[in-house]
Write a protein that holds these residues in place. Structure first.
Motif, PDB file in Angstrom:
ATOM      1  N   GLY A  52      29.679  25.635  16.891  1.00  0.00           N
ATOM      2  CA  GLY A  52      30.139  24.121  17.307  1.00  0.00           C
ATOM      3  C   GLY A  52      28.827  23.619  17.944  1.00  0.00           C
ATOM      4  N   THR A  53      27.901  24.094  18.556  1.00  0.00           N
ATOM      5  CA  THR A  53      26.756  23.581  18.965  1.00  0.00           C
ATOM      6  C   THR A  53      25.839  23.399  17.959  1.00  0.00           C
ATOM      7  OG1 THR A  53      26.800  24.834  21.132  1.00  0.00           O
ATOM      8  CG2 THR A  53      24.505  23.953  20.454  1.00  0.00           C
ATOM      9  N   THR A  55      26.343  22.961  14.454  1.00  0.00           N
ATOM     10  CA  THR A  55      27.037  21.595  13.875  1.00  0.00           C
ATOM     11  C   THR A  55      26.724  20.402  14.492  1.00  0.00           C
ATOM     12  OG1 THR A  55      28.874  23.491  13.031  1.00  0.00           O
ATOM     13  CG2 THR A  55      29.130  21.089  12.839  1.00  0.00           C
ATOM     14  N   ALA A  56      26.961  20.408  15.729  1.00  0.00           N
ATOM     15  CA  ALA A  56      26.856  19.029  16.289  1.00  0.00           C
ATOM     16  C   ALA A  56      25.458  18.756  16.145  1.00  0.00           C
ATOM     17  CB  ALA A  56      27.288  19.060  17.827  1.00  0.00           C
ATOM     18  N   LYS A  60      23.622  15.241  14.383  1.00  0.00           N
ATOM     19  CA  LYS A  60      23.030  14.195  15.032  1.00  0.00           C
ATOM     20  C   LYS A  60      21.491  14.033  14.734  1.00  0.00           C
ATOM     21  CE  LYS A  60      23.113  11.469  18.511  1.00  0.00           C
ATOM     22  NZ  LYS A  60      23.986  10.216  18.465  1.00  0.00           N
ATOM     23  N   ASP A  72      28.340   9.688  18.582  1.00  0.00           N
ATOM     24  CA  ASP A  72      29.072  11.069  18.969  1.00  0.00           C
ATOM     25  C   ASP A  72      29.670  12.096  18.257  1.00  0.00           C
ATOM     26  OD1 ASP A  72      30.106  12.595  20.832  1.00  0.00           O
ATOM     27  OD2 ASP A  72      31.670  11.329  21.667  1.00  0.00           O
ATOM     28  N   VAL A  73      29.366  13.248  18.252  1.00  0.00           N
ATOM     29  CA  VAL A  73      29.838  14.416  17.352  1.00  0.00           C
ATOM     30  C   VAL A  73      30.644  15.267  18.089  1.00  0.00           C
ATOM     31  CG1 VAL A  73      29.261  16.335  15.883  1.00  0.00           C
ATOM     32  CG2 VAL A  73      27.788  14.221  15.985  1.00  0.00           C
ATOM     33  N   ARG A  74      31.973  15.305  17.664  1.00  0.00           N
ATOM     34  CA  ARG A  74      32.863  16.212  18.379  1.00  0.00           C
ATOM     35  C   ARG A  74      33.427  17.280  17.263  1.00  0.00           C
ATOM     36  NH1 ARG A  74      36.220  11.056  20.651  1.00  0.00           N
ATOM     37  NH2 ARG A  74      34.530  10.599  22.186  1.00  0.00           N
ATOM     38  N   VAL A  75      33.173  18.477  18.020  1.00  0.00           N
ATOM     39  CA  VAL A  75      33.484  19.638  16.942  1.00  0.00           C
ATOM     40  C   VAL A  75      34.519  20.572  17.661  1.00  0.00           C
ATOM     41  CG1 VAL A  75      32.686  21.650  15.581  1.00  0.00           C
ATOM     42  CG2 VAL A  75      31.113  19.784  15.916  1.00  0.00           C
ATOM     43  N   VAL A  94      35.663  18.411  12.317  1.00  0.00           N
ATOM     44  CA  VAL A  94      34.400  17.591  12.894  1.00  0.00           C
ATOM     45  C   VAL A  94      35.031  16.308  13.113  1.00  0.00           C
ATOM     46  CG1 VAL A  94      32.194  16.814  12.319  1.00  0.00           C
ATOM     47  CG2 VAL A  94      32.946  18.980  11.845  1.00  0.00           C
ATOM     48  N   PHE A  96      33.428  12.101  13.811  1.00  0.00           N
ATOM     49  CA  PHE A  96      32.244  11.434  13.837  1.00  0.00           C
ATOM     50  C   PHE A  96      32.725  10.219  14.680  1.00  0.00           C
ATOM     51  CE2 PHE A  96      31.601  13.318   9.707  1.00  0.00           C
ATOM     52  CZ  PHE A  96      30.696  14.440   9.941  1.00  0.00           C
ATOM     53  N   ALA A 112      27.446  19.546   7.608  1.00  0.00           N
ATOM     54  CA  ALA A 112      27.751  20.506   8.690  1.00  0.00           C
ATOM     55  C   ALA A 112      27.630  21.819   8.107  1.00  0.00           C
ATOM     56  CB  ALA A 112      29.403  20.250   8.776  1.00  0.00           C
TER      57      ALA A 112
END
Length: 135
Positions: A52-53, A55-56, A60, A72-75, A94, A96, A112
């Motif tokens: 997750g880290t 990917t984000a 970014k 913002d990116v949320r995974v 994911v 965005f 990703a």
């Protein structure tokens, strides 16, 4: 030669493991239902956290280089050990946040899969285990 080195030390408490990379210290553990102290994330959660880290951060950085408005990116990640075909599976969702158009969103979704941890998990990986003698 190893790029990143993490040391794991388990001593004393049932399964609480001290982890260090030389700059940061954290704990890994298992839940009380498994005999642990629940003092830190279990190994599966730590693996998902790494993905997750990565990917984000990858998304970014890519959007920033392109000058795209990714705010913002949320995974969200989930581990399924016994997927119907017998293989373990990680589900990654994911999200965005930002004024991105459809093409930018599609490209970011492709990117990703380019994060280094994704590549590590999906490529051939060799784990060499050796015994080190105690003094």
């Amino acid at each position: 030669m190893a790029h990143d080195i993490v040391n794991a030390h388990l001593s004393g408490e049932p399964f609480r493991t001290l982890l260090t990379d030389g700059r940061h210290d954290w704990f890994g553990d298992v839940g009380r239902e498994s005999g642990g102290m629940d003092a830190g994330p279990d190994p599966h959660a730590q693996l998902l956290a790494a993905l997750g880290t990565c990917t984000a951060i990858t998304l970014k950085m890519y959007a920033a280089r392109k000058g795209w408005p990714l705010d913002d990116v949320r995974v969200r990640l989930a581990y399924a050990p016994d997927h119907k075909d017998g293989d373990a599976k990680i589900d990654r969702q994911v999200e965005f946040v930002g004024a991105l158009d459809a093409d930018q969103r599609a490209r970011l979704l492709e990117i990703a899969n380019a994060c280094p941890i994704h590549k590590l998990l999906t490529g051939p990986v060799a784990v060499a285990t050796t015994l080190t003698e105690s003094p």
